[in-house]
Structures are given as structure tokens and as C-alpha cells.
Design a protein around this motif. Structure first.
Motif, PDB file in Angstrom:
ATOM      1  N   PHE A   1       1.196  -0.999  -0.595  1.00 13.29           N
ATOM      2  CA  PHE A   1       0.159  -0.141   0.053  1.00 13.29           C
ATOM      3  C   PHE A   1       0.699   1.219   0.018  1.00 13.29           C
ATOM      4  CE2 PHE A   1      -3.105  -3.356   1.923  1.00 13.29           C
ATOM      5  CZ  PHE A   1      -4.376  -2.456   1.078  1.00 13.29           C
TER       6      PHE A   1
ATOM      7  N   PRO B   1       2.805   3.664  -1.942  1.00  9.07           N
ATOM      8  CA  PRO B   1       3.279   4.299  -2.806  1.00  9.07           C
ATOM      9  C   PRO B   1       4.955   4.829  -3.260  1.00  9.07           C
ATOM     10  CG  PRO B   1       3.276   6.566  -0.973  1.00  9.07           C
ATOM     11  CD  PRO B   1       2.570   4.832  -0.203  1.00  9.07           C
TER      12      PRO B   1
ATOM     13  N   VAL C   1      -1.567  -1.408  -4.505  1.00 11.48           N
ATOM     14  CA  VAL C   1      -2.229  -0.387  -4.376  1.00 11.48           C
ATOM     15  C   VAL C   1      -1.994   0.916  -3.943  1.00 11.48           C
ATOM     16  CG1 VAL C   1      -4.615  -0.077  -2.918  1.00 11.48           C
ATOM     17  CG2 VAL C   1      -3.920  -2.512  -3.963  1.00 11.48           C
ATOM     18  N   ASP C   2      -2.682   1.708  -4.564  1.00 15.08           N
ATOM     19  CA  ASP C   2      -1.820   3.080  -4.613  1.00 15.08           C
ATOM     20  C   ASP C   2      -2.839   4.172  -4.935  1.00 15.08           C
ATOM     21  OD1 ASP C   2      -0.386   5.098  -4.970  1.00 15.08           O
ATOM     22  OD2 ASP C   2       1.530   4.182  -5.949  1.00 15.08           O
ATOM     23  N   PHE C   3      -2.510   4.899  -3.933  1.00 15.67           N
ATOM     24  CA  PHE C   3      -4.030   6.061  -3.652  1.00 15.67           C
ATOM     25  C   PHE C   3      -3.788   7.291  -4.482  1.00 15.67           C
ATOM     26  CE2 PHE C   3      -4.357   4.433   1.285  1.00 15.67           C
ATOM     27  CZ  PHE C   3      -4.998   3.335   1.075  1.00 15.67           C
ATOM     28  N   ALA C   4      -2.832   7.212  -4.365  1.00 14.02           N
ATOM     29  CA  ALA C   4      -2.398   8.831  -5.530  1.00 14.02           C
ATOM     30  C   ALA C   4      -2.835   8.685  -6.699  1.00 14.02           C
ATOM     31  CB  ALA C   4      -0.986   9.071  -4.770  1.00 14.02           C
ATOM     32  N   VAL C   5      -2.355   7.186  -7.500  1.00 19.24           N
ATOM     33  CA  VAL C   5      -2.541   6.941  -8.435  1.00 19.24           C
ATOM     34  C   VAL C   5      -3.640   6.545  -8.826  1.00 19.24           C
ATOM     35  CG1 VAL C   5      -2.480   5.531 -10.333  1.00 19.24           C
ATOM     36  CG2 VAL C   5      -0.341   5.622  -8.957  1.00 19.24           C
ATOM     37  N   GLU C   6      -4.910   6.391  -8.049  1.00 19.61           N
ATOM     38  CA  GLU C   6      -6.655   6.812  -8.442  1.00 19.61           C
ATOM     39  C   GLU C   6      -6.660   8.150  -8.059  1.00 19.61           C
ATOM     40  OE1 GLU C   6      -7.861   3.836  -9.115  1.00 19.61           O
ATOM     41  OE2 GLU C   6      -6.194   2.573  -8.514  1.00 19.61           O
ATOM     42  N   LEU C   7      -6.316   8.482  -7.598  1.00 22.89           N
ATOM     43  CA  LEU C   7      -7.174  10.167  -7.628  1.00 22.89           C
ATOM     44  C   LEU C   7      -6.089  11.072  -8.678  1.00 22.89           C
ATOM     45  CD1 LEU C   7      -8.259  11.325  -5.395  1.00 22.89           C
ATOM     46  CD2 LEU C   7      -6.506  12.047  -4.380  1.00 22.89           C
ATOM     47  N   GLN C   8      -4.715  10.754  -9.135  1.00 23.66           N
ATOM     48  CA  GLN C   8      -4.222  11.677  -9.909  1.00 23.66           C
ATOM     49  C   GLN C   8      -4.787  10.596 -11.588  1.00 23.66           C
ATOM     50  OE1 GLN C   8      -0.068  11.420 -10.320  1.00 23.66           O
ATOM     51  NE2 GLN C   8      -0.527  11.146  -8.068  1.00 23.66           N
TER      52      GLN C   8
END
Lengths: 225, 225
Positions: free
Chosen positions: A179, A181, A195-202
Motif C-alpha cells: 500500500f 506509494p 495498491v496506490d491511492f495517489a495513483v487512483e486520485l491522479q
DNA sequence: CATTGTGAACGCCTTCACAGCC
DNA sequence: GGCTGTGAAGGCGTTCACAATG
């Protein structure tokens, strides 16, 4: 039809099986006994042809004119996903994310159990989360010997991710869910998922910025989900 | 070469752009001025041909025999991802996950800023996280009017996910990122992306259960990431 | 008669391989 | 010589459409 070799299941299908499973659990709890591919598709947010093709990879479990037996299909999917055995999970990094994961119902029960929690912050050591005590990351060899985790979860800061990963691999973990980044690498025999939250947001940012230019489909869920 | 219509960028490419961006940020901070597709590929965990094809969708930014100018390419990717403007993010659900997201560096700076935090738990209301006060979900209309978020993040329990989603859509949010293990639906004009920890874990379980049967490739990162 | 299972067509991304350029 | 950009080839999942079936 050479069924001699274990039928390979396409990865996109594997990723959708947990979705179908969730829908079937829900249906089963409502005492629904049968579903058609169309109903299952609607509930899972995909189309019916995909459901049928996906399920056909598991076997011939449907009945023409009727649909699928909910409980039977649920059992087959559960078996296929390897949820008959309980996978033991170790979580490294007990910040807010680590806590959230440790307490998540997806990580306890349903074929998984959290057996080890690691951190390096003295303030967190000894704390008990979801019935498991937080131990120091350097104690991982002993903790692993006691608890035999087969899946390791990295919920550490990005800078520590590769080190944490290496430690997990060193104690014989078979799969890593990262998880943080950061891109981590593992030996070929170890499974890795990121799983990368920042990628999803971008990604959302990209489509927001371009949305009036060339309307993409609204639902672009799961490039990997 | 009809460039009259905005070139469409394949979704798999869009998902990899944030990865390239991260690598470039790192290179830039180390004062590296140039990268080849091979170097960028190695650092991002993909192959060189894919990097070149991906970047070719953005424009002709490389120099044969040399590679890509790090800072120039970074600027182009940033622009393409829409990170010039700051996207305002509202997070609904301030459990451990909500806290983790609110504090995540991916959610503040880098083109995004958290402008609103919502919950329904009286114990959490008023708390300040990452400089933003937690407000009650029912106040969303007022909060949204004050802060104009364009991205909504669902970090609530699964049972509340669709209700939270509907409220976000009702105040005019343009994109939703759902972390709750539930399938939510949005109107066609709203972008949706789902991230599901439980699914990731189950996918690993599948490959662990099948790994000796038919060795899958070790790195199966990002089905949807 | 509703619904499954599946060949076949389709579309799209990936990979290859090399001409072109610095 | 090293490396990019890209047509072409290849591979794979999705969708279609319909024969088969309870």
C-alpha cells in the motif's frame, strides 16, 4: 478441450470473482436460491455476457432456463479463490492505514486472519489491535516462526517499503500486498500486488481535466479491481 | 495524423503516468537531467517499449540517442494529468482509513488538497485533521458550497457507501473514489473509481492457492491501479 | 420459453523490430 | 552508436449471437 492442464483463468476474471462472491453472499443471506447471469451482472456492475464467460472458466455450473444455484456457485467460487484454507496475514506499519486494515472485515474472517502486526515506533509496540499485539519489525523472524504468515501487507511509509518487503520475503512470505506509494520488487517466486491511492486520485484528475474534451465512460472502475 | 480531435490516451497508459511521474520527481530531486526509456522502465517496473509507446501518446518529447529531459517530461506529464490546477477533495468517513487518507501526502500537495472532512459520529465532529475540521455529513450542502470539492472520497462503512455517494453526487461532485467494500453507482456524468482491499487480498489468495499448479508471473501489479 | 455456454468476431493493448535521428 | 517513435504483428479479453437445454 484438453482439460489435462489446470484451466488458466484470465486475471480480469480472477479480479471479478470476489465481486461475484460478495453479491452471492448477500443473496444467500437473503435466502435467494437462484440467480441469472443478468441479475448477478447488474448487482456486480458488469454485463451478463462477461458473467457467463467468467463463470464458464470455473465449470458448467448453470442451468439453462433457470440460472445458477446461489449457494452452490458461492461454494465453487470460494473454493476457486482458495478461501477454504485460512490465509494468515502479517501487517507491517501500524499507522492509521495499518489500523484500518487490521480492523477491516476483509482481513479477518472470510478466509483470512491477521496473525501478526509490526511497527518500529516504540509508542505503538505492545498495543493490541484486533486481538493481535504489535511487535517490533526487527522481531519479524521470531514472530513469523510463531505465526507462519503467508501474506505480508506493507502499510509503512514509502521510504521503508522496500526494506519492509525484503524482511517479509526473508522470512518466507509467499505474497505481498503493498500500500506504500513506492515501487517494490520481489523475487520471482513471490506474488506482488500494489495498491496506490495517489495513483487512483491522479487518474481521476486526468479524466476530470479531460472530461469535456472527450467524455470517457463514467464507470472506469478497477483497472485492477 | 488527424490531430483535430484530442488524442485519446488508453486507460492503461493513464494509470501508468502517475508512476512515471513519481520516478521523474525522484530523478529530478537527484538532479538527474536525462532518462532513457529503459531506465524509466526499470524504475517503474514495466518494459521499455511500453514506456515509449505511452509517452508517444503525449507527444514527441524524446531525443533519439539521448532519451528524455527529466524536467521537461515531468512538466508534460503533470500537465496531462491535470495537476496544474489543484483538485479539491472531500473525504467522507473519518475512521482510520479516512484519517490515513487525509494525512496521506498523495492527498495533499501534488495537485490535490483536502478541503472537507465528513462523518456522522458525534465523537469525531470538530476534530481537526490535516488542518481541516470534521463536519457532519448532513452539513455537506453547506460545506460543499464553502469549499467546492470536485472529488469525493468514500471511506465509510459499506452499508453507508451508496448513501454517502448519493449525497456527494447531489452537491455536484464530479468524481468519486470509493474505498468501501460495496458496489456504488453514479449518474453517467460522474466519474467513478473503486479500490477494494478485500478484493486484492482474495486475488492474492487465488494465486497462492494455484501457484504451484500453474506459476503465474510474480508481478501482477495493478489490475486497476 | 428463459437462460446458459461458447465459438467467432471484434477491439484494444502489448510487444516486436527497425527506420530514422542525434 | 545509442535511443526514440511507430507501423505491424501478436495476444488476449470482451462482446456478440445463437444453438443447446431444462
Amino acid at each position: 478441450m484438453t482439460e489435462r492442464f489446470a484451466r488458466r483463468i484470465p486475471e480480469p476474471t480472477v479480479v471479478r470473482l470476489p465481486l461475484y462472491r460478495r453479491v452471492l453472499v448477500e443473496l444467500s443471506s437473503r435466502a435467494v436460491t437462484t440467480v441469472s447471469s443478468a441479475e448477478l451482472a447488474a448487482a456486480a456492475g458488469v454485463n451478463a455476457a462477461k458473467v457467463r464467460k467468467d463463470l464458464s472458466h470455473l465449470g458448467t455450473y448453470g442451468t439453462p432456463g433457470t440460472g445458477y444455484d446461489v449457494d452452490f456457485l458461492l461454494g465453487q467460487i470460494r473454493r476457486e479463490l482458495g478461501l477454504d484454507s485460512e490465509w494468515r496475514v502479517a501487517i507491517a506499519g501500524m499507522g492509521n492505514l495499518g489500523h484500518a486494515l487490521a480492523r477491516s472485515q476483509g482481513f479477518s474472517g472470510q478466509g483470512f486472519s491477521v496473525v501478526a502486526l509490526l511497527d518500529v515506533d516504540p509508542a505503538k509496540l505492545g498495543e493490541v489491535v484486533a486481538g493481535v499485539q504489535v511487535r517490533h519489525l526487527t522481531e519479524l523472524p521470531e514472530v513469523a516462526a510463531e505465526t507462519c504468515p503467508s501474506i505480508g501487507v506493507i502499510a509503512s511509509p514509502p521510504g521503508a517499503a522496500q526494506d519492509v518487503c525484503d524482511r517479509l520475503v526473508a522470512v518466507g512470505i509467499g505474497a505481498v500486498l503493498n500500500f506504500a506509494p513506492a515501487i517494490v520488487t520481489v523475487p520471482p517466486h513471490v506474488l506482488l500486488r500494489q495498491v496506490d491511492f495517489a495513483v487512483e486520485l491522479q487518474v481521476l484528475g486526468f479524466y476530470l481535466a479531460h472530461r469535456e474534451a472527450a467524455e470517457p465512460r463514467a464507470d472506469m472502475s478497477r483497472p485492477a479491481l
